[in-house]
Design a protein around this motif. Structure first.
Motif, short mmCIF file in Angstrom:
data_model
loop_
_atom_site.label_atom_id
_atom_site.label_comp_id
_atom_site.label_asym_id
_atom_site.label_seq_id
_atom_site.Cartn_x
_atom_site.Cartn_y
_atom_site.Cartn_z
N THR A 144 54.67 35.57 47.07
CA THR A 144 55.00 35.21 45.70
C THR A 144 54.45 33.82 45.43
OG1 THR A 144 57.04 36.53 45.74
CG2 THR A 144 56.84 34.86 44.01
N GLU A 201 60.69 34.41 39.40
CA GLU A 201 61.39 34.34 38.11
C GLU A 201 61.80 32.92 37.76
OE1 GLU A 201 64.66 36.99 38.28
OE2 GLU A 201 63.42 38.82 38.26
N GLU A 230 54.74 36.35 34.78
CA GLU A 230 54.95 36.65 36.19
C GLU A 230 54.08 37.81 36.66
OE1 GLU A 230 58.67 37.56 39.28
OE2 GLU A 230 59.00 37.49 37.11
N GLU A 231 53.92 38.84 35.80
CA GLU A 231 53.14 40.01 36.21
C GLU A 231 51.66 39.66 36.40
OE1 GLU A 231 53.62 40.09 31.67
OE2 GLU A 231 54.82 39.64 33.45
N VAL A 284 51.42 37.39 39.98
CA VAL A 284 51.44 38.12 41.25
C VAL A 284 50.09 38.77 41.55
CG1 VAL A 284 53.92 38.58 41.13
CG2 VAL A 284 52.33 40.21 40.12
N ARG A 285 49.23 38.87 40.52
CA ARG A 285 47.88 39.41 40.74
C ARG A 285 46.87 38.29 40.93
NH1 ARG A 285 49.42 42.76 36.30
NH2 ARG A 285 47.96 41.66 34.93
#
Length: 268
Positions: free
Chosen positions: A53, A71, A87-88, A91-92
């Motif tokens: 993360t 978060e 956040e989405e 993470v990539r």
């Protein structure tokens, strides 16, 4: 995320963080018009593990701008409600900073860092420097006499509108946020726009939208033109074979005229 929590983290870990230097050669230049969104590019895809993360920090020379770890997030005082890294996306490996409602004070150099744990020491790995330039809006408009002029305010930063007539050197305050100061120009505020109805020749000139510091968010140069005549009416007037003389004839005289005109055509 509670800002106090992050301040505590900084104080506790202050002696255990290694800060990477930012190479001057990797600065990316970007720009945005005031009041619009800006994206400060950043990517850490090559440095992420599949289960990791990311912990990302953005800062300027003087201020902490944004920080996210999962978060948990922190927003700098001058950027509250205006900055984010979804956040989405993070993470990539996309750590680009999204900045809303850009202000002139946002201009400057931003640096992004990846915070990593190495045993008991946290280290910051420099990712990217981005220099943001903030520019004002400029436009030229032409409006017909009697028409409507629309002035975009672009942002809640807009505090007043001033006007300089084409034949004058002085400026007049036409509008202040929440208060119409000059009804002569028929100003109406609607959805971050100002509507100037029933434009006249005296409406031609320069309009400036100013912020609270008196800086021009936008400058609009307006010219006023006379309405164009109707093409259909002009065609009928100039090309009617019978001319305007027939328009006012009594019905009986008009019938005799057409019968005579028809007979002459048959003899030609």
């Amino acid at each position: 995320m509670d800002r106090t929590y992050w301040i505590s983290v900084y104080l506790i870990l202050g002696h255990g963080i290694c800060v990477g230097s930012s190479p001057h050669s990797s600065v990316i230049y970007t720009s945005s018009k005031v009041g619009l969104p800006a994206v400060l590019p950043c990517t850490v895809t090559s440095r992420l593990e599949s289960s990791y993360t990311p912990h990302i920090q953005w800062q300027t020379i003087h201020d902490s701008v944004f920080e996210r770890m999962g978060e948990k997030l922190f927003q700098g005082e001058d950027y509250k409600g205006r900055v984010d890294i979804p956040e989405e996306m993070l993470v990539r490996g996309n750590c680009s900073l999204f900045l809303q409602d850009v202000q002139f004070s946002d201009a400057g150099i931003y640096e992004s860092y990846l915070v990593v744990d190495e045993s008991s020491i946290k280290s910051r790995i420099f990712i990217q420097s981005v220099q943001l330039a903030v520019i004002d809006h400029k436009s030229i408009k032409s409006v017909e006499t009697g028409g409507e002029l629309i002035l975009d305010l672009f942002t809640h930063q807009a505090k007043q509108v001033i006007f300089q007539n084409s034949n004058d050197t002085s400026w007049t305050v036409l509008w202040k946020r929440g208060k119409v100061t000059n009804r002569k120009h028929h100003l109406t505020e609607r959805d971050d726009r100002l509507l100037l109805r029933r434009v006249t020749a005296s409406s031609a000139g320069t309009y400036k939208v100013l912020d609270s510091q008196g800086l021009a968010l936008s400058t609009v140069k307006v010219s006023v033109r006379e309405p164009m005549p109707s093409r259909e009416g002009s065609f009928q007037k100039n090309h009617s074979p019978l001319g305007e003389a027939t328009m006012n004839m009594p019905p009986l005289m008009l019938m005799i005229f057409f019968l005579t005109f028809h007979s002459v055509l048959l003899l030609i």
